[in-house]
Design a protein around this motif. Structure first.
Motif, PDB file in Angstrom:
ATOM      1  N   ARG A  44       2.853 -59.230 -16.005  1.00  0.00           N
ATOM      2  CA  ARG A  44       1.817 -60.104 -17.053  1.00  0.00           C
ATOM      3  C   ARG A  44       0.925 -61.096 -15.920  1.00  0.00           C
ATOM      4  O   ARG A  44      -0.087 -61.281 -16.442  1.00  0.00           O
ATOM      5  CB  ARG A  44       3.065 -61.101 -17.313  1.00  0.00           C
ATOM      6  CG  ARG A  44       3.962 -60.543 -18.649  1.00  0.00           C
ATOM      7  CD  ARG A  44       4.558 -61.927 -19.334  1.00  0.00           C
ATOM      8  NE  ARG A  44       5.936 -62.054 -18.506  1.00  0.00           N
ATOM      9  CZ  ARG A  44       6.949 -61.526 -18.513  1.00  0.00           C
ATOM     10  NH1 ARG A  44       7.097 -60.551 -19.101  1.00  0.00           N
ATOM     11  NH2 ARG A  44       7.770 -62.070 -17.625  1.00  0.00           N
ATOM     12  N   ALA A  45       1.256 -61.226 -14.727  1.00  0.00           N
ATOM     13  CA  ALA A  45       0.397 -61.980 -13.682  1.00  0.00           C
ATOM     14  C   ALA A  45      -0.875 -60.949 -13.603  1.00  0.00           C
ATOM     15  O   ALA A  45      -1.665 -61.445 -13.442  1.00  0.00           O
ATOM     16  CB  ALA A  45       1.078 -62.199 -12.598  1.00  0.00           C
ATOM     17  N   MET A  47      -2.183 -58.992 -15.291  1.00  0.00           N
ATOM     18  CA  MET A  47      -3.195 -58.972 -16.703  1.00  0.00           C
ATOM     19  C   MET A  47      -4.018 -60.142 -16.493  1.00  0.00           C
ATOM     20  O   MET A  47      -5.058 -60.148 -17.292  1.00  0.00           O
ATOM     21  CB  MET A  47      -2.559 -59.119 -17.865  1.00  0.00           C
ATOM     22  CG  MET A  47      -1.436 -57.619 -17.999  1.00  0.00           C
ATOM     23  SD  MET A  47      -0.290 -58.020 -19.354  1.00  0.00           S
ATOM     24  CE  MET A  47      -1.389 -57.936 -20.752  1.00  0.00           C
ATOM     25  N   ARG A  48      -3.997 -61.166 -15.709  1.00  0.00           N
ATOM     26  CA  ARG A  48      -4.944 -62.325 -15.683  1.00  0.00           C
ATOM     27  C   ARG A  48      -5.661 -62.203 -14.425  1.00  0.00           C
ATOM     28  O   ARG A  48      -5.559 -62.638 -13.555  1.00  0.00           O
ATOM     29  CB  ARG A  48      -4.171 -63.550 -15.615  1.00  0.00           C
ATOM     30  CG  ARG A  48      -2.964 -63.751 -16.793  1.00  0.00           C
ATOM     31  CD  ARG A  48      -2.215 -65.144 -16.548  1.00  0.00           C
ATOM     32  NE  ARG A  48      -1.178 -65.184 -17.395  1.00  0.00           N
ATOM     33  CZ  ARG A  48       0.211 -65.043 -17.111  1.00  0.00           C
ATOM     34  NH1 ARG A  48       0.455 -65.053 -15.749  1.00  0.00           N
ATOM     35  NH2 ARG A  48       1.053 -65.038 -18.076  1.00  0.00           N
ATOM     36  N   GLY A  49      -7.009 -61.392 -14.608  1.00  0.00           N
ATOM     37  CA  GLY A  49      -7.812 -61.518 -13.720  1.00  0.00           C
ATOM     38  C   GLY A  49      -7.625 -60.844 -12.467  1.00  0.00           C
ATOM     39  O   GLY A  49      -6.657 -59.676 -12.282  1.00  0.00           O
ATOM     40  N   ARG A  51      -6.975 -60.248  -8.144  1.00  0.00           N
ATOM     41  CA  ARG A  51      -6.555 -61.121  -6.813  1.00  0.00           C
ATOM     42  C   ARG A  51      -7.267 -60.638  -5.680  1.00  0.00           C
ATOM     43  O   ARG A  51      -7.617 -59.463  -5.407  1.00  0.00           O
ATOM     44  CB  ARG A  51      -5.091 -61.046  -6.720  1.00  0.00           C
ATOM     45  CG  ARG A  51      -4.471 -61.939  -7.367  1.00  0.00           C
ATOM     46  CD  ARG A  51      -3.319 -61.428  -8.130  1.00  0.00           C
ATOM     47  NE  ARG A  51      -3.595 -60.561  -9.178  1.00  0.00           N
ATOM     48  CZ  ARG A  51      -3.945 -60.586 -10.321  1.00  0.00           C
ATOM     49  NH1 ARG A  51      -3.976 -62.101 -10.795  1.00  0.00           N
ATOM     50  NH2 ARG A  51      -4.267 -60.067 -11.047  1.00  0.00           N
ATOM     51  N   ASP A 126       7.547 -66.219 -15.367  1.00  0.00           N
ATOM     52  CA  ASP A 126       6.047 -65.776 -15.564  1.00  0.00           C
ATOM     53  C   ASP A 126       5.470 -66.637 -14.471  1.00  0.00           C
ATOM     54  O   ASP A 126       6.087 -67.629 -14.088  1.00  0.00           O
ATOM     55  CB  ASP A 126       5.434 -66.533 -16.863  1.00  0.00           C
ATOM     56  CG  ASP A 126       4.270 -65.867 -17.280  1.00  0.00           C
ATOM     57  OD1 ASP A 126       3.634 -65.007 -16.377  1.00  0.00           O
ATOM     58  OD2 ASP A 126       3.591 -66.267 -18.417  1.00  0.00           O
ATOM     59  N   GLU A 128       1.491 -67.310 -11.865  1.00  0.00           N
ATOM     60  CA  GLU A 128      -0.004 -66.970 -11.610  1.00  0.00           C
ATOM     61  C   GLU A 128       0.300 -66.722 -10.203  1.00  0.00           C
ATOM     62  O   GLU A 128       0.684 -67.233  -9.426  1.00  0.00           O
ATOM     63  CB  GLU A 128      -0.845 -68.457 -11.748  1.00  0.00           C
ATOM     64  CG  GLU A 128      -2.264 -68.427 -11.067  1.00  0.00           C
ATOM     65  CD  GLU A 128      -2.815 -69.591 -10.846  1.00  0.00           C
ATOM     66  OE1 GLU A 128      -4.040 -69.460 -10.379  1.00  0.00           O
ATOM     67  OE2 GLU A 128      -2.335 -70.439 -11.161  1.00  0.00           O
TER      68      GLU A 128
END
Length: 202
Positions: A44-45, A47-49, A51, A126, A128
């Motif tokens: 899930r992490a 899927m967010r931008g 790194r 979950d 970040e």
């Protein structure tokens, strides 16, 4: 972690962290606890931008980025990483066997807590994922097995970034560069010593 040294780069692969495995006892400003990262939390992490990959969690030492020279994915074991790094300092540290393992920074977004035998347990559901890092011998004392430290609060009111690192016993280094240059290790001739001695005597 596997480190494959090439002529002008180093390929680093391995697991940044394993899911569903209880950590050693960790400590932050609130006390001692153990932790488990739930399956799917890394996916899930991711899927967010994207790194960045750092050296020793140093924001000034960016050595990779997802979509360029860094691949990250969660599989049945955990967060798997593959990076091809051309940074001269990292290549030099790889040749000198100074790279110690993977680490990552994160902010928990959803977690549950329980207690057993007086010890708090946290389950990270979950997060970040802020970055992944390769760490060298300078951070080894802070990363004995699985460790944690929390960045000082910057006054912004946001959740501080926490860091985790895996054990370092499974590091394997190969040198593709030496094979390419024909620099092979001396072969084991022990089984031929008798024949060699007879040939010398003739």
């Amino acid at each position: 972690m596997k480190v494959n040294i090439r002529a002008d780069s180093v390929e680093i692969t391995g697991y940044v962290n394993a899911v569903a495995r209880e950590s050693r006892v960790l400590r932050d400003k609130d006390g001692y606890f153990t932790e488990t990262i739930k399956p799917g939390a890394f996916a899930r992490a991711l899927m967010r931008g994207k790194r960045k990959m750092l050296l020793n969690h140093d924001k000034e030492r960016v050595i990779g980025e997802e979509g360029e020279n860094l691949e990250l994915k969660e599989d049945a074991v955990g967060l798997y990483a593959r990076a091809v790094v051309t940074d001269p300092e990292v290549i030099d540290k790889a040749r000198n066997r100074e790279l110690r393992g993977w680490s990552f920074g994160f902010r928990p977004l959803k977690q549950s807590k329980s207690e057993s035998a007086g010890m708090e347990h946290r389950a990270i559901e979950d997060m970040e994922l802020t970055e992944v890092s390769i760490i060298d011998q300078r951070l080894l004392p802070c990363y004995s097995a699985t460790s944690v430290f929390t960045r000082a609060d910057d006054g912004s009111g946001s959740v501080p970034v926490e860091y985790r690192a895996m054990d370092f016993e499974s590091i394997e280094t190969t040198e593709e560069e030496k094979r390419a240059e024909g620099k092979h290790e001396a072969p084991d001739l022990s089984e031929y010593l008798g024949t060699i001695e007879r040939l010398k005597a003739q």
